[in-house]
Design a protein around this motif. Sequence first.
Motif, PDB file in Angstrom:
ATOM      1  N   ALA A   2       0.834  -1.203   0.000  1.00 15.06           N
ATOM      2  CA  ALA A   2       0.000   0.000   0.000  1.00 15.06           C
ATOM      3  C   ALA A   2       0.872   1.258   0.000  1.00 15.06           C
ATOM      4  O   ALA A   2       0.538   2.247  -0.663  1.00 15.06           O
ATOM      5  CB  ALA A   2      -0.941  -0.006   1.200  1.00 15.06           C
ATOM      6  N   PHE A   3       1.985   1.218   0.713  1.00 13.38           N
ATOM      7  CA  PHE A   3       2.894   2.363   0.738  1.00 13.38           C
ATOM      8  C   PHE A   3       3.485   2.619  -0.648  1.00 13.38           C
ATOM      9  O   PHE A   3       3.566   3.765  -1.090  1.00 13.38           O
ATOM     10  CB  PHE A   3       4.012   2.140   1.762  1.00 13.38           C
ATOM     11  CG  PHE A   3       5.059   3.213   1.718  1.00 13.38           C
ATOM     12  CD1 PHE A   3       4.789   4.471   2.222  1.00 13.38           C
ATOM     13  CD2 PHE A   3       6.305   2.971   1.155  1.00 13.38           C
ATOM     14  CE1 PHE A   3       5.743   5.478   2.178  1.00 13.38           C
ATOM     15  CE2 PHE A   3       7.254   3.965   1.100  1.00 13.38           C
ATOM     16  CZ  PHE A   3       6.983   5.219   1.608  1.00 13.38           C
ATOM     17  N   LEU A   4       3.890   1.551  -1.325  1.00 11.71           N
ATOM     18  CA  LEU A   4       4.461   1.699  -2.665  1.00 11.71           C
ATOM     19  C   LEU A   4       3.450   2.276  -3.642  1.00 11.71           C
ATOM     20  O   LEU A   4       3.784   3.115  -4.481  1.00 11.71           O
ATOM     21  CB  LEU A   4       4.988   0.356  -3.171  1.00 11.71           C
ATOM     22  CG  LEU A   4       6.205  -0.202  -2.429  1.00 11.71           C
ATOM     23  CD1 LEU A   4       6.574  -1.577  -2.965  1.00 11.71           C
ATOM     24  CD2 LEU A   4       7.377   0.747  -2.533  1.00 11.71           C
ATOM     25  N   ILE A   7       3.035   6.111  -3.065  1.00  5.96           N
ATOM     26  CA  ILE A   7       4.084   6.993  -3.589  1.00  5.96           C
ATOM     27  C   ILE A   7       4.267   6.856  -5.102  1.00  5.96           C
ATOM     28  O   ILE A   7       5.107   7.535  -5.677  1.00  5.96           O
ATOM     29  CB  ILE A   7       5.431   6.760  -2.870  1.00  5.96           C
ATOM     30  CG1 ILE A   7       5.958   5.351  -3.126  1.00  5.96           C
ATOM     31  CG2 ILE A   7       5.333   7.073  -1.405  1.00  5.96           C
ATOM     32  CD1 ILE A   7       7.404   5.165  -2.715  1.00  5.96           C
ATOM     33  N   GLY A   8       3.485   6.001  -5.747  1.00  3.76           N
ATOM     34  CA  GLY A   8       3.559   5.873  -7.203  1.00  3.76           C
ATOM     35  C   GLY A   8       4.803   5.172  -7.688  1.00  3.76           C
ATOM     36  O   GLY A   8       5.516   5.686  -8.555  1.00  3.76           O
ATOM     37  N   TRP A   9       5.074   3.989  -7.188  1.00  2.00           N
ATOM     38  CA  TRP A   9       6.314   3.285  -7.489  1.00  2.00           C
ATOM     39  C   TRP A   9       6.516   3.060  -8.980  1.00  2.00           C
ATOM     40  O   TRP A   9       7.642   3.081  -9.470  1.00  2.00           O
ATOM     41  CB  TRP A   9       6.394   1.959  -6.721  1.00  2.00           C
ATOM     42  CG  TRP A   9       5.426   0.916  -7.194  1.00  2.00           C
ATOM     43  CD1 TRP A   9       4.151   0.721  -6.778  1.00  2.00           C
ATOM     44  CD2 TRP A   9       5.669  -0.082  -8.179  1.00  2.00           C
ATOM     45  NE1 TRP A   9       3.568  -0.323  -7.437  1.00  2.00           N
ATOM     46  CE2 TRP A   9       4.490  -0.845  -8.316  1.00  2.00           C
ATOM     47  CE3 TRP A   9       6.753  -0.409  -8.973  1.00  2.00           C
ATOM     48  CZ2 TRP A   9       4.363  -1.899  -9.210  1.00  2.00           C
ATOM     49  CZ3 TRP A   9       6.638  -1.467  -9.863  1.00  2.00           C
ATOM     50  CH2 TRP A   9       5.451  -2.201  -9.960  1.00  2.00           C
ATOM     51  N   ARG A  10       5.440   2.876  -9.726  1.00  7.72           N
ATOM     52  CA  ARG A  10       5.591   2.641 -11.169  1.00  7.72           C
ATOM     53  C   ARG A  10       6.230   3.847 -11.860  1.00  7.72           C
ATOM     54  O   ARG A  10       7.064   3.694 -12.754  1.00  7.72           O
ATOM     55  CB  ARG A  10       4.231   2.345 -11.787  1.00  7.72           C
ATOM     56  CG  ARG A  10       3.673   1.021 -11.396  1.00  7.72           C
ATOM     57  CD  ARG A  10       2.290   0.803 -12.010  1.00  7.72           C
ATOM     58  NE  ARG A  10       1.723  -0.453 -11.572  1.00  7.72           N
ATOM     59  CZ  ARG A  10       0.899  -0.579 -10.542  1.00  7.72           C
ATOM     60  NH1 ARG A  10       0.526   0.486  -9.864  1.00  7.72           N
ATOM     61  NH2 ARG A  10       0.429  -1.757 -10.193  1.00  7.72           N
ATOM     62  N   TYR A  11       5.838   5.029 -11.446  1.00  7.34           N
ATOM     63  CA  TYR A  11       6.387   6.239 -12.055  1.00  7.34           C
ATOM     64  C   TYR A  11       7.839   6.447 -11.660  1.00  7.34           C
ATOM     65  O   TYR A  11       8.629   6.975 -12.444  1.00  7.34           O
ATOM     66  CB  TYR A  11       5.530   7.447 -11.677  1.00  7.34           C
ATOM     67  CG  TYR A  11       4.111   7.285 -12.163  1.00  7.34           C
ATOM     68  CD1 TYR A  11       3.815   7.344 -13.517  1.00  7.34           C
ATOM     69  CD2 TYR A  11       3.072   7.026 -11.285  1.00  7.34           C
ATOM     70  CE1 TYR A  11       2.523   7.172 -13.977  1.00  7.34           C
ATOM     71  CE2 TYR A  11       1.777   6.847 -11.729  1.00  7.34           C
ATOM     72  CZ  TYR A  11       1.508   6.916 -13.075  1.00  7.34           C
ATOM     73  OH  TYR A  11       0.235   6.737 -13.530  1.00  7.34           O
ATOM     74  N   TRP A  12       8.196   6.042 -10.461  1.00  4.56           N
ATOM     75  CA  TRP A  12       9.588   6.119 -10.030  1.00  4.56           C
ATOM     76  C   TRP A  12      10.453   5.162 -10.849  1.00  4.56           C
ATOM     77  O   TRP A  12      11.554   5.515 -11.268  1.00  4.56           O
ATOM     78  CB  TRP A  12       9.719   5.809  -8.544  1.00  4.56           C
ATOM     79  CG  TRP A  12       9.202   6.906  -7.672  1.00  4.56           C
ATOM     80  CD1 TRP A  12       7.969   6.992  -7.094  1.00  4.56           C
ATOM     81  CD2 TRP A  12       9.891   8.099  -7.298  1.00  4.56           C
ATOM     82  NE1 TRP A  12       7.853   8.153  -6.383  1.00  4.56           N
ATOM     83  CE2 TRP A  12       9.014   8.852  -6.486  1.00  4.56           C
ATOM     84  CE3 TRP A  12      11.152   8.597  -7.553  1.00  4.56           C
ATOM     85  CZ2 TRP A  12       9.367  10.081  -5.947  1.00  4.56           C
ATOM     86  CZ3 TRP A  12      11.510   9.819  -7.011  1.00  4.56           C
ATOM     87  CH2 TRP A  12      10.622  10.544  -6.216  1.00  4.56           C
TER      88      TRP A  12
END
Length: 111
Positions: A2-4, A7-12
């Motif tokens: 849920a945290f990932l 923060i939008g991990w895919r965009y990172w």
Amino acid sequence: MAFLEKIGWRYWVIGIIMGIALPGLATLVGISPVWRFGGLLVIINGCLAIVMGRAIYRRAQPGWWLLIWPVIYLLGALLFLPRYTRYFAIVYVCVSYLSYGLTQTRKEVKS
């Protein structure tokens, strides 16, 4: 997880690959500056900025996520690319916000 997602991990991940890894690889492989500028900076990264802006709006994600890609690109430009390419970070922010806004306007017109 849920945290990932928060923060939008895919965009990172996309930002790191396209903003740091790809310019680094293009520099190490020795792609000519003309191809790096035309192919990488204008066509590929410009299209990526458009796609990111539209995707973030369509998924109703926070607008600040539009800054992820240009900021990571700026880091990659500082590390691997010529000095003049740093200004493309500003262009990518503008193009992302423009595509974000045009997608929003387009949906309002269709409704």
